[in-house]
Design a protein around this motif. Structure first.
Motif: not given
Lengths: 98, 634
Positions: B615-616, B607-612, B604, B619
């Protein structure tokens, strides 16, 4: 020449990725994505001139269109984020965490 | 051509069913008076219809009549029709069931007046009678099973009628579970019959059995034994008789209904109905005779030791049904049905009269706390005398003398019979005389211990008077040839049940057997009169001995059967159930749930909700893929 172009594109792309991950400001994230898109476009152009084929230039035209659409959506998201949180920090939009 | 009145056959079970339904749904709104009338009159209507049909049947040639009411199951080539079957046997059964039930209903309108759940009581009673009529009229073993289970359900509901007291609920549960053990065997028997003979319609089934199986065939024996299992459970015979004495927890009219007209006769009816099968299996016939023989003796001894007035009567029923089984086992089919009929009259009367006594003495059940009621409750007294003498077989004028006398004689004289069976039946007759005269002498003679306070009105009196007359007169339905009679009932039943007319050469004559039965009756009454009225000290001296006390306790506790069943079946089940609360299977499912939760806890945070962060990860994944593609190639 071609290698230099591709190298420049790779460097630009890396800068874009780092900007995407490191920046908190949603506007700057969008700018970073733009940089990455342009890097990809540059790679296509360089490859097209290297192999003397027009396909890469056609792809760049597509990328331009996609970039325009992406900016339109991204700016709308930005406005919405500002409307809801009174800030432009991407990390504030984490309501969907599990 | 069948008489047109036959077309009303379907109304017989339907009227009580509808009235039971109405009472269950709207009973409380109807009020007591309407509920009681609806309950009684619906049974009365059923009786009138069966009487009209019965008269028409007796006037006709005796050809059976089948009425298909409904197509119950129809899948491809397999179909079950819900059909009713009318022959001499079902005519007799429906007449007895509806008539005796009607009298018991009329009696209950007054007897149950002050009880809670008055409307509920009539709903259950009507459902009970409706199920019994379905059972007796079914032309198909599957429909018979429906009535059979309905009867079982109603006995459960009625035995536990006063469910506020836990003991009553337990008694109901015991009756339900014990009879269900027998029903399991019965259902297996139905499977076997269907598998081997391809139908459950009774008449085609019997014809097929006769065609495909020879006498002594293994399949016939197995099927018969499975059917016996069901019959033994419902009719409270050895080894499943333990539920009946406990069933006394229910209201007295319920006991009368269970013992006289409905439930316990179902097993006898089943065996009589499938008599063709039993004739194919001498082993099963002998088993039925043996079960009846043992039951009538064991229950007779137990009845002698009881102190609760209703329990004495309960053991007496077990013992009398034992006589019916004995008759079935020696092939005296019509004798069994004859005893069933006369037993229905006098046993219903005994229960109704005991209900009057119990109510008059403020719910007292112990006969040794009664005493001296002869002049205070004359109606109950005379009913007890009439029904008791019918039960014990008062010579020449009581129904029981003739119905039981035939059984005793044929137990010895039938080609399937044996002298030992005859001796046992005689001992049983002596026991019957002993326990019923003990009851009557102790309750109605001697010193009065407490004054009775309630006196019945006409709704209680008339059913009892009618039954008292029938207890005496029913014997003349089937007066044996030895007494100058025509054996009319045997003759009437002969279209449905084979007549036993072969007699073993070395057996004694019918008159001699009856004479010995008469001697047994008088001996029993005399002994009790001597012991309980003339010289009570004799009983006390006898009971002072250690052995006599042990024997008394042994008989009192039903030969230790309950103790045995508790040890062998009930306690292990309870222990297993306790263990099962923490059982292994649950652990497996708990483990799966635990695994899911653990994985959830691990995954769980991603599923942090942090877009960055997403993205990391994208990548990192892309880089990994490139590494694999570029350097991972062989």
């Amino acid at each position: 020449m071609t290698h230099m172009g591709l190298l420049l594109a790779a460097v630009l792309f890396a800068i874009g990725v780092v900007g995407l991950i490191a920046r908190r400001n949603l506007l700057m994230i969008l700018v970073s994505i733009e940089v990455m898109l342009n890097a990809a476009g540059l790679a296509f152009i360089a490859a097209a001139s290297a192999w003397n084929q027009p396909d890469g230039q056609v792809m760049f035209l597509f990328i331009l269109a996609v970039a325009a659409a992406e900016v339109a959506v991204g700016l709308a998201l930005l406005l919405q984020l500002h409307h809801q949180t009174q800030s432009v920090e991407a990390d504030k939009a984490n309501k969907m965490k599990g | 051509m069948h008489p047109s009145v036959y077309n009303a056959l379907w109304l017989e079970p339907i009227i009580p069913f509808v009235s039971a339904f109405v009472l269950m749904v709207w009973g409380r709104n109807l009020g007591k008076r309407v509920a009681a009338w609806l309950g009684s009159l619906s049974i009365g209507a059923s009786f009138v219809i069966s009487l009209l049909i019965g008269i028409a049947f007796m006037k006709s040639s005796g050809a059976p009549f089948t009425q298909i009411v409904w197509h119950w199951v129809a899948v491809g080539s397999f179909h079950v029709d819900m059909g009713l079957y009318l022959d001499a046997l079902s005519v007799v059964m429906t007449l007895v069931v509806s008539f005796v039930s009607f009298l018991i209903h009329v009696y209950s309108t007054e007897h149950m007046e002050h009880s809670e759940g008055y409307e509920r009581f009539f709903a259950y009673m009507n459902l009970f009678v409706a199920s019994m009529l379905t059972l007796t009229l079914a032309n198909n073993l599957l429909l018979l099973l429906l009535g059979w289970e309905g009867v079982g359900l109603c006995s459960y509901l009625l035995i536990g009628f006063w469910y506020g007291d836990e003991a009553n609920g337990l008694a109901g549960r015991k009756a339900f579970i014990v009879t269900r053990a027998g029903d399991t065997a019965f259902i297996l028997g139905l499977f076997l019959l269907f598998d081997r003979l391809g139908t459950l319609d009774i008449q085609p089934l019997m014809a097929a059995a006769r065609l495909h199986w020879h006498v002594g065939a293994a399949a016939a024996t197995v099927a018969c034994f499975l059917l016996i299992g069901g019959a033994v459970g419902k009719s409270a015979q050895l080894p499943l008789q333990t539920w009946l004495p406990d069933a006394m927890a229910g209201p007295t009219p319920t006991s009368a209904l269970i013992h006289a007209a409905t439930m316990v006769t179902a097993g006898v009816y089943l065996i009589a109905r499938t008599h063709v099968l039993f004739e194919l299996s001498p082993a099963a016939m002998f088993a039925v005779a043996l079960i009846g023989f043992c039951t009538l003796l064991l229950a007779g001894f137990s009845a002698l030791a009881q102190t609760d007035i209703k329990r004495i009567l309960a053991y007496s029923t077990v013992s009398q049904i034992g006589y019916m089984f004995l008759a079935l086992g020696v092939g005296a089919w019509s004798a069994a049905i004859f005893h069933l009929v006369s037993h229905a009259f006098f046993k219903a009367l005994l229960f109704l009269a005991s209900g009057v006594v119990i109510e008059a003495l403020a719910d007292e059940h112990n006969i040794f706390k009664m005493g001296g009621l002869r002049h205070k409750l004359p109606l109950a007294f005379w009913c007890f005398v009439f029904a008791g003498s019918a039960l014990a077989g008062l010579p020449l004028i009581s129904a029981g003398f003739y119905s039981k006398g035939v059984i005793m004689w044929q137990a010895g004289a039938s080609p399937f019979g044996h002298t030992w069976l005859w001796i046992g039946a005689m001992v049983g007759a002596l026991l019957t005389a002993l326990y019923i005269s003990r009851l009557i002498f102790v309750v109605f003679y001697g010193k009065q211990q407490q004054p009775p306070r309630l006196f019945p009105r006409w709704t209680i009196q008339w059913p009892m008077i009618i039954l008292a007359f029938l207890s005496m007169l029913a014997g003349f339905f089937n007066l044996p040839a030895a007494f100058g009679g025509g054996e009319r009932m045997t003759h009437f039943l002969s279209t449905a049940l084979p007549v036993l007319d072969v007699v073993r050469l070395n057996s004694m004559s019918e008159l001699a057997s009856e004479a010995i039965a008469a001697v047994a009756f008088f001996l029993g009454v005399y002994l009790i009169w001597l012991f309980y009225l003339q010289k009570p000290s004799l009983v006390e001296n006898l009971m002072a001995g250690g052995f006599a006390q042990d024997l008394h306790r042994f008989w009192y506790s039903d030969w230790g059967m309950d103790w045995f069943y508790d040890r062998v079946f009930v306690n292990p089940t309870v222990v297993l159930a306790r263990r099962g609360r923490h059982d292994v299977v649950d652990k497996i499912f708990d483990g799966i749930a635990w695994l899911c939760q653990t994985f959830y806890r691990w995954l769980s945070p991603t599923e942090s909700g942090l877009v960055r962060r997403y993205a990391g990860w994208i990548t990192a994944g892309a880089i990994l893929l490139m590494v694999v593609v570029l350097w991972g190639r062989p």
